[in-house]
Design a protein around this motif. Sequence first.
Motif, PDB file in Angstrom:
ATOM      1  N   TYR A 200      45.717  45.769  36.773  1.00 15.42           N
ATOM      2  CA  TYR A 200      46.809  44.893  37.187  1.00 15.42           C
ATOM      3  C   TYR A 200      48.124  45.345  36.555  1.00 15.42           C
ATOM      4  O   TYR A 200      48.255  45.346  35.332  1.00 15.42           O
ATOM      5  N   LYS A 203      50.134  43.302  33.789  1.00 19.49           N
ATOM      6  CA  LYS A 203      49.749  43.136  32.392  1.00 19.49           C
ATOM      7  C   LYS A 203      50.376  44.238  31.547  1.00 19.49           C
ATOM      8  O   LYS A 203      49.898  45.367  31.502  1.00 19.49           O
ATOM      9  N   TYR A 242      44.209  47.764  30.138  1.00 15.81           N
ATOM     10  CA  TYR A 242      44.067  46.539  30.944  1.00 15.81           C
ATOM     11  C   TYR A 242      42.932  45.665  30.428  1.00 15.81           C
ATOM     12  O   TYR A 242      43.051  44.439  30.350  1.00 15.81           O
ATOM     13  N   ASP A 244      41.610  45.814  27.398  1.00 16.52           N
ATOM     14  CA  ASP A 244      41.696  45.648  25.933  1.00 16.52           C
ATOM     15  C   ASP A 244      40.781  46.556  25.127  1.00 16.52           C
ATOM     16  O   ASP A 244      40.683  46.397  23.909  1.00 16.52           O
ATOM     17  N   ASN A 277      35.841  42.569  26.155  1.00 13.08           N
ATOM     18  CA  ASN A 277      36.346  42.424  27.519  1.00 13.08           C
ATOM     19  C   ASN A 277      35.891  43.571  28.425  1.00 13.08           C
ATOM     20  O   ASN A 277      35.301  43.349  29.491  1.00 13.08           O
ATOM     21  N   GLU A 281      32.966  43.575  31.612  1.00  7.42           N
ATOM     22  CA  GLU A 281      33.296  43.923  33.001  1.00  7.42           C
ATOM     23  C   GLU A 281      32.633  45.236  33.410  1.00  7.42           C
ATOM     24  O   GLU A 281      32.313  45.427  34.587  1.00  7.42           O
ATOM     25  N   HIS A 457      46.131  42.670  41.586  1.00  6.68           N
ATOM     26  CA  HIS A 457      45.149  41.594  41.408  1.00  6.68           C
ATOM     27  C   HIS A 457      44.988  41.338  39.922  1.00  6.68           C
ATOM     28  O   HIS A 457      44.616  42.219  39.166  1.00  6.68           O
ATOM     29  N   GLN A 458      45.281  40.101  39.525  1.00  9.30           N
ATOM     30  CA  GLN A 458      45.350  39.810  38.095  1.00  9.30           C
ATOM     31  C   GLN A 458      43.993  39.909  37.401  1.00  9.30           C
ATOM     32  O   GLN A 458      43.872  40.498  36.338  1.00  9.30           O
ATOM     33  N   ALA A 459      42.975  39.324  38.014  1.00  5.49           N
ATOM     34  CA  ALA A 459      41.651  39.335  37.385  1.00  5.49           C
ATOM     35  C   ALA A 459      40.942  40.647  37.712  1.00  5.49           C
ATOM     36  O   ALA A 459      41.216  41.276  38.731  1.00  5.49           O
ATOM     37  N   ASN A 461      38.135  41.499  38.887  1.00  8.96           N
ATOM     38  CA  ASN A 461      37.178  41.631  39.988  1.00  8.96           C
ATOM     39  C   ASN A 461      37.797  42.187  41.261  1.00  8.96           C
ATOM     40  O   ASN A 461      37.102  42.430  42.234  1.00  8.96           O
TER      41      ASN A 461
END
Lengths: 609, 422
Positions: A200, A203, A242, A244, A277, A281, A457-459, A461
């Motif tokens: 994203y 961020k 992104y 972390d 994080n 993911e 897209h912020q999240a 996924n």
Amino acid sequence: MRQLPRLLALSALAVGVSCAPAGRSAPHSSSDGSPAPLLVVAPTEPREQTTDQQVRHALDRLGFGPRPGDVARVRAMGVDQWIALQLAPSRIDDSSVDALVASSFETYHADTRELVVLAQAGQQAIRQRARQAAQQGDTANKRELRADALRDDPQLREQLRRARRVVGDVQAVKLTRAVASERQLDEVMTDFWENHFSVYTGKGQTRIYVPAYDRDVIRPRALGRFRDLLGAVAKSPAMLFYLDQFQSTVDSTHTPLRSTRLARMRPAGRARGLNENYARELLELHTLGVDGGYTQHDVVEVARALTGWTMNPRQGAGFVFRPEIHDADAKVVLGHRLAAGRGIEDGEEVLDIVARHPATARFIARKLAIRFVSDDPPAALVERAAATFRRTDGDIRETVRTIVTSPEFFSRAAYRAKVKSPFELVASALRAVGARPDTTPRSAQLVAFLGAPIFGHQAPNGWPETGDAWINAGAILNRINFGLALAGGRIPGASVAQWPDAARLRTAPREQQVDAVVSAFLGGQASPDTRDILIKGENPLASKLAAEGAGSAATPMTESSDDEQMMTMQEGPRGRLGARPALLGRPVQLEGLAQVVGLAIGAPEFQRR
Amino acid sequence: MKSGAMALVTMGLSPSFLRRTAYGAELLRGASIGGNTRGRTLICLFQRGAADALNVVVPHGEAAYYRLRPSIAIPRPTSAGGVAGAVDLDGFFGLHPALAPMKPLWDRGLLAPIHAVGSPSSTRSHFDAQDYMETGTPDLKSTRDGWLNRCLAVRGTCEAGCAHDAASAPFRAVSMTEQTPRILEGPQATIAMSSLDEFSVRASGPAVDRLEALYRTGSADVVHAAGGEMFEAVKILRAANPRQYAPRDGAEYPASQFGQRLKQIAQLIKADVGLEVAFADVGGWDTHVNQGGATGQLALRLGDFARSIAALVTDLGDRMGDVTILTMSEFGRTARQNGSGGTDHGHAGALFVIGGDVKGGKVYGKWPGLEPEQLNEGRDLALTTDFRAVFSEVAAKQLGAKRLDVLFPGYDGARRDWLGVL
């Protein structure tokens, strides 16, 4: 396996059948540097789709829809041959779009080191001025300080100008390639993986790492080996930042691999300790999938194994492994024991384990089948694609081949079953009119206008792969207005006049115009109702309902004086993206062929592929 | 607006899409029918950038406040000499003088400030903290949907199978922003637009009729259904005639983007389009440098914020009985001013709950104090109220949200930790 006898090596034919003459540009970079073999899979079972449907289907699924002339070209070549060629992009000449990208989009080609400097320049100048100002008791705010700094420093002005372009340039490159590249499948797969490994730009510094992410990380590996792609993503500044991972360090209950100079190696200003994080993911979104059979304990163990995988801010944020912050104790990841005392190998082995896990094969195979076939793909197809993935050690090209040469791909149920994403809608509309690639950020902003900004897209996924998420009242309105804007000539590089058929059709009877537009824009498949409406502007169903007294809701809107009000209304407040004013100026007045095209792009049929 | 034709275009809408997410599946099982609170609206306003809570709701009765902030503190209400001081609320707290337009709301009992409230996460990242406040799951990054979207589902007014009022459905949730914000992301349909003017088909002449006809061919698929709904919504909005809108006497919205967006939310509420949740955001709160005191940078922001909200409340008049406004910001700022006349990223903050049902005229939240040992990590206002205590109470009492465990997964303070602000 069972399929092997069906594969015919026809590489000798490649030059003769490519869409564009090959040979001018350097070979497409593939992982091993050699051109991919051209394997034409001849169908062994009858296909449900007609030949014409197969051609359009392939153009809509392996690419972003047909440009003028594409349907005839693919039909002449044979759809199986075309698919084989798309799966071997290094054999397709793409020099013209390569040249366009190389000569435009200046920041896209910049080294990340330069972008880091650009991004910091303005902030540093402002901070310096703020310190001076505060010492002098000046109460100027940030904006004033910035204006002062810009006024006094032409180099800073230039740096900030370039810094502002970074995201717009990479978005425009992506759309330009989707519209103009001959290597359409390569573009579809780049889009697929950039969404799968979503980052994203909103961020923090992610934005300055995205050009290299598209250019050096995803694009060269889009049809390569999954493990290579996964490893390149894991080491990319974009993903390290992104999610972390760059700031995840050994926590106090475990032993660092090396304990010297620890304090100086701390990422500045960040809390120390494990950050799960990326590890989470990696398992949930990038490999095994949410139901892939891992536990919270696995997440922690993966995070521990990946400690020390970080980036060096002094060297363009390139990947580095730092033993000082790596957890050197033993770990158990998904049942595999990682011995104590190791370094970067811990993370590499984790990537090996998850890339080769059977759940990953299923998860990736299903997601690909959703992209290429339907929102609820047949289980047997997913299983065959997963088997290919496992058998070929995650060869993406072969997995995609299994899907796009399958009977399920060419089934009646799959035909036009997918709803276009905003990116697909914009790219396919620009292709359908034969638009010139837009070297401004404007066209890419239209994708944002339709609700899905590129790298926005912020999240983690990514954007949904299934159609229901794209379709609601607001989305349809935006899509209709996009079609009207395009037909009204409001989009740079795109106009109905460019459509090669336009000259011939301009003075043709409406029926002929509608037939040509239905063929070029709606895949030749419009219901009799749709055709009637495009021709006459009347809705047979609505009049029938009205006759039956079913109520007024279905009666077409009557003309009102609102159009005039709309013309004179005051300018509303405008947002950051700047795309809306371009689209939403005065209402367009469309007549003749442009009206038919505008209606067609806004029609329900054009929302599907 | 309901008719046979509308039934036709809506029958493609099934709750099947809800099953895509774990939460969605949970919602389908748990959503309750009834409890129809139609007509009630929750307006969420996000101050992006971390508003400096100590200069917004000023603890002028706290001596440490003035020691920590020698040049940016807001003077005590009693201070004379032409310098504007805090607008006193209760003898200990006061509003920043730029928030004076909101004082009448306090006097009428509509305004409830809550102090020392925020996210239990210790993050000082704007991105992460906004993410947590919008997903409603502090320190859990894997949540996909926003809590305001989940709120639409746990209201249970539509998706559990009750009569689907298609005419109002498109405007259940409206965000006056360019993109759908994180807080509204999720399976429930929402609309994002930067102005109501956008919600129209940008063509003149017969093209509009033909476009509508294309979506009304009787096909029941989702694309046709959504298009049918959209044309219905456009008509509703056109009937409400937003361009001719005149705010109620005395309501003067600032010309700012924020003010104009609140005005349009008021228009939607008064047009009775079935608005359940509305969202707007406003930036400029990240005041690291020269933030000013009673005047200056922060004062300008607060002035716009207060005049916009005051105008909205005046404009809505009696309708405020159905409306609650909830403001939020991702965290507060350091208690001590920094070397550039500003403040850095802190921890707990302050927010406002405003509305006809609000038990206003009282500052809520336990005050932790500003002495060195009372500060979070020795530098920030400490947290005494989890933002989810406030959000869950507002969602339950304003909108009738039932499944608070679904709304804020992993949070067990609902009901127990409510402040009784509504």
